[in-house]
Design a protein around this motif. Sequence first.
Motif, short mmCIF file in Angstrom:
data_model
loop_
_atom_site.label_atom_id
_atom_site.label_comp_id
_atom_site.label_asym_id
_atom_site.label_seq_id
_atom_site.Cartn_x
_atom_site.Cartn_y
_atom_site.Cartn_z
N GLU A 205 0.83 -1.21 0.00
CA GLU A 205 0.00 0.00 0.00
C GLU A 205 0.86 1.26 0.00
O GLU A 205 0.52 2.25 -0.65
CB GLU A 205 -0.92 -0.01 1.21
CG GLU A 205 -2.04 -1.04 1.12
CD GLU A 205 -2.80 -1.20 2.42
OE1 GLU A 205 -4.03 -1.35 2.36
OE2 GLU A 205 -2.17 -1.17 3.50
N ILE A 206 1.98 1.22 0.72
CA ILE A 206 2.88 2.36 0.74
C ILE A 206 3.46 2.62 -0.64
O ILE A 206 3.47 3.75 -1.13
CB ILE A 206 4.02 2.13 1.76
CG1 ILE A 206 3.46 2.09 3.18
CG2 ILE A 206 5.08 3.22 1.63
CD1 ILE A 206 4.48 1.68 4.22
N GLU A 207 3.94 1.56 -1.30
CA GLU A 207 4.53 1.72 -2.63
C GLU A 207 3.49 2.22 -3.63
O GLU A 207 3.78 3.06 -4.49
CB GLU A 207 5.14 0.40 -3.08
CG GLU A 207 6.37 0.00 -2.28
CD GLU A 207 6.97 -1.32 -2.72
OE1 GLU A 207 6.52 -1.86 -3.76
OE2 GLU A 207 7.88 -1.83 -2.04
N GLN A 208 2.25 1.71 -3.51
CA GLN A 208 1.19 2.16 -4.41
C GLN A 208 0.89 3.63 -4.19
O GLN A 208 0.71 4.40 -5.14
CB GLN A 208 -0.06 1.32 -4.20
CG GLN A 208 -1.21 1.71 -5.12
CD GLN A 208 -2.42 0.82 -4.94
OE1 GLN A 208 -2.51 0.04 -3.99
NE2 GLN A 208 -3.39 0.94 -5.83
N GLU A 209 0.84 4.06 -2.93
CA GLU A 209 0.55 5.45 -2.63
C GLU A 209 1.66 6.37 -3.13
O GLU A 209 1.40 7.45 -3.65
CB GLU A 209 0.37 5.62 -1.12
CG GLU A 209 0.34 7.05 -0.63
CD GLU A 209 -0.81 7.87 -1.21
OE1 GLU A 209 -0.69 9.10 -1.24
OE2 GLU A 209 -1.81 7.27 -1.66
#
Length: 340
Positions: free
Chosen positions: A48-52
């Motif tokens: 989720e962090i990388e996607q954000e």
Amino acid sequence: MRGTILVMMGMLVGCQDGISVDADEDSFCSELAEVACHNLYSCCSEGEIEQELGVSEPRTEEQCREDKKRNCERGTANLRDSLSKDRVRFNADAFNTCIETYLAPDDTCAQYVDELPWTEPCDVELWTGLVGIAGSCFFDHDCAGYPKTAECGPDQKCVALPVGGFPCINGECAEDFFCGSGLICQARLAEGAPCTGFDQCQEELFCDSNAMPMPICTGRKEGGEACTSDQNCVSSDCIPGQCSMTGSSCFTDANCTARCADDFSSCTVGMDYQCNATGYCNEVTSQSCSGSTANSQCVNLAAGTTCIFNVACVPSECIGDPVCTAPLFLADYCTQGKIL
């Protein structure tokens, strides 16, 4: 200015360990970046962090803050220009109070609540325009009273939004008014008044299109009260009934389709020709008779041939008493509360 803070809302998630909010007009981007990235790394998964962040490999929290700060500075260039030229004032207390509500309680990254914690504290003006009517402006937020009573006109002068009886400006009117018939501003309608659009009713009311015999401005209902749509409810959730013949969801009888008594195909009460299969009155003649079926009759009238369908069209009923659920919202600090 609510519009700008909503644009800035990109990702504020997670838990508040060691984080405090103390932004001013020079540091609000740095403060937002620090809070956003701290919470992002506290509550979200690596994916989720990388996607954000729009990356395909891990990044440090410090790198996250650098990226978020740059995004904020680009996205608020107009506000920062207005601040530097004294066309707008930054409301630090309101800003900090709003941003603090996006921080999850200790050791909690998701919880159910009866009202999202940021709803009321952030429903305020975080920037105040300082330019009076007829003063020079570059952006709407420069004008004193924006967005309720003023905006920046095409001649780069602040203009008052029209009130009742005055022509609308690009379809807009001042707060508590709407652009009505003849493109003239009218006062928003009180509860029980007939309406045709969602922007016509007073605040906290909505135009209930299911009301009979015509739509009216209606107040939203609390949990357990009768409702005719999701919009009827404070919780935005009306538990529906079921149509007696199909079991499909319904709020009123009007939501249920009538059925033919012989084969339960769809029909319209009082309009038997809706039960159409072949389009011919073939028991009497091969002449086409619009809306006829194999077991219908053709009756010759002076004006021509008429179809009479001899199977009843039975109305369907909405069974049950649709009611509003109690307000219950998921405050997920990894997927909601976006800031930057």
